[in-house]
Design an enzyme around this catalytic site. Structure first.
Site, PDB file in Angstrom:
ATOM      1  N   GLU A 195       0.881  -1.178   0.000  1.00  0.00           N
ATOM      2  CA  GLU A 195       0.000   0.000   0.000  1.00  0.00           C
ATOM      3  C   GLU A 195       0.905   1.211   0.000  1.00  0.00           C
ATOM      4  OE1 GLU A 195      -2.979   0.140  -0.623  1.00  0.00           O
ATOM      5  OE2 GLU A 195      -3.581  -1.931  -0.287  1.00  0.00           O
ATOM      6  N   CYS A 240      -2.278   8.695   3.442  1.00  0.00           N
ATOM      7  CA  CYS A 240      -2.096   8.310   2.034  1.00  0.00           C
ATOM      8  C   CYS A 240      -3.358   8.571   1.238  1.00  0.00           C
ATOM      9  CB  CYS A 240      -1.615   6.871   1.911  1.00  0.00           C
ATOM     10  SG  CYS A 240      -2.488   5.732   2.951  1.00  0.00           S
ATOM     11  N   GLU A 292       3.231  12.957  -5.302  1.00  0.00           N
ATOM     12  CA  GLU A 292       2.697  13.041  -3.951  1.00  0.00           C
ATOM     13  C   GLU A 292       3.519  13.997  -3.094  1.00  0.00           C
ATOM     14  OE1 GLU A 292       2.854   9.441  -1.524  1.00  0.00           O
ATOM     15  OE2 GLU A 292       0.922  10.028  -0.674  1.00  0.00           O
TER      16      GLU A 292
END
Ligand code: ADP
Length: 479
Positions: free
Chosen positions: A249, A283, A380
């Site tokens: 993940e 996240c 990100e």
């Protein structure tokens, strides 16, 4: 006076000390707390893997009721201790007290959920095409699971790996982040008191080197990793090279669409919560706000007003809504990324390099008129930083949303059922939110993304069994 916590690894229930190799301080008040701990090397990791291997048989011998009871005990103990553990998370990682306590409660409920799952590992039995024979399908433990976890959910993420691993009969070697190792140690103490066989959960401390040693260790059967995309890629390669099952993940550059017919107040709440709460260190945080031209001006103004009223401060203060980033290195990274965006000529509507704050605090930062190919559209930024992408109508919005290689979480604010349905069908993301922030998920439902965000089977909920078991198909003919 500064409190110092000196940590040890934990192998087969024994503390294994070593020379301090890392340090974490309270990122809001560096003089409040100092945590130090050793770095595991390949030899120690091998010991931990051997201890876990030895525990697998003992776990099976103890039986499912003992396991279910132990997981339930861990859940109850976490719940009873949520105030103390919550305060530790707040001091170690800078997460606000409310979020920290909430996270401990969540971890408790995850252990509780998987206590029940221990008893519900249901298989199948059906007739064979060969007359007289039967076919059975059962879900067997994979064996020794390596869990590599980040600091942003320092107790919930370990819980959602360790609890299902144990529920389905596996033993664990866990490498927590060096930024949240005191919290990890506190969870280990709760697990140690639950009555599981020694070696069921082993903890090896350290930074990336310890993680690498674990990912490359002989004798592990599966790796469950949560962290950055770059590290996830390394873990995937290490696993692939050895044929080890792997679940990753990683990050996301999650988009929230705000259509012209959105409830403005709710859309602002979703955007502000998703982009700036938890200092953007989730996240599933919102990085891209994709707003229709028809509502964008009003929306951006309302976001600005809402952010101006956010109380940023000491995470231990119950009134604080947003705390600092977790560590100096995170602040340096975010500052560098924002400076890079500013160097392209973009000026933030609020926040940015000009709004310097002390210690690890970073001001909520919003850029306007961002384009999909820009840095903010593609990469990100794991902090309280977002961009507004102005679009015309649903079609352009969905194109912008999908114009990114990640696919963890996506949201839409609209009153149109048609657009909500179209969004769920066309958005390329694992988690879909309608009139809700991109961040914030339930613990009993599957969690995960697609494309560059995730790899392997889903975590959490009933879906967790897929990763932590392998299927045995037995054929039997009575004679
Ligand atoms: P973050 O920046 O959020 O800490 P990372 O992906 O670097 O993100 O860290 C997630 C976890 O992976 C941490 O426990 C970290 O120590 C570990 N880690 C870092 N590098 C490696 C590596 N090369 N192999 C395995 N684990 C690693």
């Amino acid at each position: 006076m500064t409190e110092t916590i000196t940590l040890s690894h934990n192998v087969a229930g024994r503390a294994v000390s070593g020379a301090p190799a890392f340090e974490q301080r309270n990122p809001a008040l560096p003089d409040d707390l100092r945590v130090e701990g050793p770095e595991a090397d390949a030899a120690l990791v091998a010991e931990a893997v051997a201890a876990a291997r030895a525990a697998v048989g003992a776990i099976e011998a103890a039986g499912i009721e003992a396991r279910a009871d132990a997981l339930a005990r861990i859940g109850r103990a976490l719940m009873a201790d949520a105030d103390r553990l919550g305060l530790l998370i707040a001091r170690e990682t800078g997460k606000t007290l409310g979020d920290s306590k909430g996270e401990v409660m969540r971890a408790a409920r995850i252990f509780d959920f998987f206590a029940g799952e221990t008893l519900r590992n249901v298989g199948e039995r059906f007739a064979s095409t060969r007359p007289g024979a039967t076919v059975e399908v059962e879900y067997a433990p994979v064996g020794v699971v390596a869990a590599i976890t980040p600091w942003n959910f320092p107790i919930a993420i370990p819980a959602w790996k360790i609890a299902p691993a144990l529920a389905f009969g596996n033993a664990v070697v866990w490498k927590p982040s060096e930024i949240s190792s005191a919290t990890a140690d506190a969870l280990m103490a709760v697990i140690a008191a639950a009555g599981l066989p020694a070696g069921s959960v082993n903890m090896v401390l350290g930074a990336g080197g310890a993680g690498k040693a674990l990912a490359e260790a002989d004798g592990i059967d599966a790796i469950s990793f949560t962290g950055s995309a770059a590290t996830g890629e390394r873990v995937r390669l290490a696993a692939a090279q050895r044929g080890v099952r792997v679940q990753l993940e990683m990050g996301g550059v999650n988009g929230l669409i705000v259509l012209a017919d959105a409830d403005l107040d709710n859309a602002v709440d979703c955007a502000v919560n998703g982009a700036f709460f938890a200092a953007g260190q989730r996240c599933t945080a919102t990085s891209r706000i994709i707003a229709d031209h028809a509502i964008a001006d009003r929306f951006v103004e309302a976001v600005r007003a809402k952010v101006a009223a956010i109380k940023i401060g000491d995470p231990r203060d119950p009134a604080t809504q947003v705390g600092p980033l977790a560590a100096p290195r995170q602040k340096e990274l975010i500052a560098r990324q924002v400076a890079g965006v500013e160097a392209t000529g973009a000026a933030p509507l609020f926040g940015g390099s000009a709004a310097a704050m002390e210690h690890c605090f970073y001001a909520p930062t919003l850029f306007d008129n961002v384009e999909t190919p820009d840095f903010l559209g593609q990469e990100e930024i794991f902090g309280p930083v977002a961009g507004v992408f102005r679009v015309d109508g649903f079609e352009e919005a969905i194109q912008a949303l999908n114009g990114n290689r990640f696919g963890l979480s996506a949201g839409i604010c609209t009153r149109s059922l048609l657009h909500a349905e179209e969004f769920k069908r066309r958005a390329r993301a694992g988690m879909l939110m309608v009139n809700l922030p991109t961040a914030g998920v339930d613990y009993h439902a599957p969690f995960g993304g697609t494309a560059g965000s995730s790899y392997g089977p889903r975590e959490q909920g009933r879906a967790a069994r897929t990763f932590y078991t392998f299927i045995k198909t037995s054929y039997q003919k009575p004679l």
